[in-house]
Design an enzyme around this catalytic site. Sequence first.
Site, PDB file in Angstrom:
ATOM      1  N   ASP A   8       0.854  -1.189   0.000  1.00  0.00           N
ATOM      2  CA  ASP A   8       0.000   0.000   0.000  1.00  0.00           C
ATOM      3  C   ASP A   8       0.888   1.236   0.000  1.00  0.00           C
ATOM      4  O   ASP A   8       2.031   1.195   0.483  1.00  0.00           O
ATOM      5  CB  ASP A   8      -0.917   0.015   1.226  1.00  0.00           C
ATOM      6  CG  ASP A   8      -1.935   1.143   1.152  1.00  0.00           C
ATOM      7  OD1 ASP A   8      -2.717   1.172   0.183  1.00  0.00           O
ATOM      8  OD2 ASP A   8      -1.940   2.006   2.042  1.00  0.00           O
ATOM      9  N   GLU A  10       0.825   5.768   0.436  1.00  0.00           N
ATOM     10  CA  GLU A  10       0.152   7.033   0.684  1.00  0.00           C
ATOM     11  C   GLU A  10       0.829   8.070  -0.195  1.00  0.00           C
ATOM     12  O   GLU A  10       2.040   7.986  -0.454  1.00  0.00           O
ATOM     13  CB  GLU A  10       0.227   7.436   2.155  1.00  0.00           C
ATOM     14  CG  GLU A  10      -0.450   6.475   3.115  1.00  0.00           C
ATOM     15  CD  GLU A  10      -1.944   6.325   2.896  1.00  0.00           C
ATOM     16  OE1 GLU A  10      -2.559   7.266   2.329  1.00  0.00           O
ATOM     17  OE2 GLU A  10      -2.506   5.295   3.281  1.00  0.00           O
ATOM     18  N   GLU A  53      -6.946  17.582   1.096  1.00  0.00           N
ATOM     19  CA  GLU A  53      -7.793  16.374   1.166  1.00  0.00           C
ATOM     20  C   GLU A  53      -6.948  15.148   1.495  1.00  0.00           C
ATOM     21  O   GLU A  53      -7.339  14.299   2.307  1.00  0.00           O
ATOM     22  CB  GLU A  53      -8.522  16.167  -0.161  1.00  0.00           C
ATOM     23  CG  GLU A  53      -9.508  17.258  -0.527  1.00  0.00           C
ATOM     24  CD  GLU A  53      -8.833  18.443  -1.216  1.00  0.00           C
ATOM     25  OE1 GLU A  53      -7.596  18.448  -1.326  1.00  0.00           O
ATOM     26  OE2 GLU A  53      -9.567  19.349  -1.643  1.00  0.00           O
ATOM     27  N   HIS A  58      -4.347  10.866   5.426  1.00  0.00           N
ATOM     28  CA  HIS A  58      -3.201  10.152   6.014  1.00  0.00           C
ATOM     29  C   HIS A  58      -2.545  10.874   7.185  1.00  0.00           C
ATOM     30  O   HIS A  58      -1.848  10.241   7.990  1.00  0.00           O
ATOM     31  CB  HIS A  58      -2.150   9.824   4.946  1.00  0.00           C
ATOM     32  CG  HIS A  58      -1.667  10.990   4.136  1.00  0.00           C
ATOM     33  ND1 HIS A  58      -1.022  12.078   4.673  1.00  0.00           N
ATOM     34  CD2 HIS A  58      -1.737  11.226   2.794  1.00  0.00           C
ATOM     35  CE1 HIS A  58      -0.688  12.927   3.715  1.00  0.00           C
ATOM     36  NE2 HIS A  58      -1.133  12.445   2.561  1.00  0.00           N
ATOM     37  N   HIS A 153      -5.426   6.720   7.516  1.00  0.00           N
ATOM     38  CA  HIS A 153      -4.799   5.790   6.588  1.00  0.00           C
ATOM     39  C   HIS A 153      -3.295   5.797   6.827  1.00  0.00           C
ATOM     40  O   HIS A 153      -2.676   6.842   6.969  1.00  0.00           O
ATOM     41  CB  HIS A 153      -5.079   6.192   5.140  1.00  0.00           C
ATOM     42  CG  HIS A 153      -6.491   5.946   4.719  1.00  0.00           C
ATOM     43  ND1 HIS A 153      -6.816   5.171   3.628  1.00  0.00           N
ATOM     44  CD2 HIS A 153      -7.661   6.352   5.240  1.00  0.00           C
ATOM     45  CE1 HIS A 153      -8.136   5.136   3.494  1.00  0.00           C
ATOM     46  NE2 HIS A 153      -8.668   5.858   4.468  1.00  0.00           N
ATOM     47  N   ASP A 158      -2.450  -0.387   6.651  1.00  0.00           N
ATOM     48  CA  ASP A 158      -3.398  -0.811   5.625  1.00  0.00           C
ATOM     49  C   ASP A 158      -2.928  -2.081   4.922  1.00  0.00           C
ATOM     50  O   ASP A 158      -3.745  -2.935   4.558  1.00  0.00           O
ATOM     51  CB  ASP A 158      -3.604   0.309   4.600  1.00  0.00           C
ATOM     52  CG  ASP A 158      -4.459   1.442   5.158  1.00  0.00           C
ATOM     53  OD1 ASP A 158      -4.874   1.346   6.325  1.00  0.00           O
ATOM     54  OD2 ASP A 158      -4.702   2.420   4.426  1.00  0.00           O
TER      55      ASP A 158
END
Length: 239
Positions: A8, A10, A53, A58, A153, A158
């Site tokens: 994963d 970010e 956003e 995160h 997140h 994750d």
Amino acid sequence: MMRQIVLDTETTGLSALDGDRVIELGCVELVHRKLTGNNLHLYFNPDRNSHEEALRVHGITNEFLRDKPRFHERAQEIVEYLRGAELIIHNASFDVGFLNRELELAGLAPLATHVAAITDTLAMAKEMFPGKRNSLDALCDRLEVDNSGRQLHGALLDAELLADVYINMTRGQDALIMLDDSPAASRAGGLAAAVDLRAFDLPVLLPSAEELASHEDVLAQIDKASGGKTVWRQISAAA
């Protein structure tokens, strides 16, 4: 050895083509569907601010990332870690698009050239649960994976949650084959010896009248809930 990496990322925003960058990479290794602890977790200085956003998602601030390495400084290490593995990614096109852009900037070939395969768990979930929400949180709830620690997140968290989700989504007949954890089995690579079932005289246990009646009752309830569209009823009626 079947090696899988649950991955994963970010990012600073939603578009690698518009200059957004990877700021965190989390990878969890599975071998024979078991966590090994050989994980990879890195933060990167993207040399740009995160969109508001994205920051709300995160929570990784520019101040925190200021002293972190650039992606290209760790790119070769990342490629070597991933090499030859099957990647398990939720909404793979997003992460792969960003990683391909980062690898391009580092002068390296696209991700698919370094790995054996890329599996998208979002595509799997849409096929398994059509018409339902298939975000990571929704899948955790549906498959009873504890995500209570997921306030924001984070790539490693994750990836760990997705590993549990993936194992639950793919738990099938092969789950009936238990691996022998004995030292002898470990020396043999952890694989159970093949057993020829033809050598066994297996008894046939017939259901009782009560069990048959209970089974028919369950079938009738399922048929009623489907509006009379169950296949077995249609086949029975046609016969």
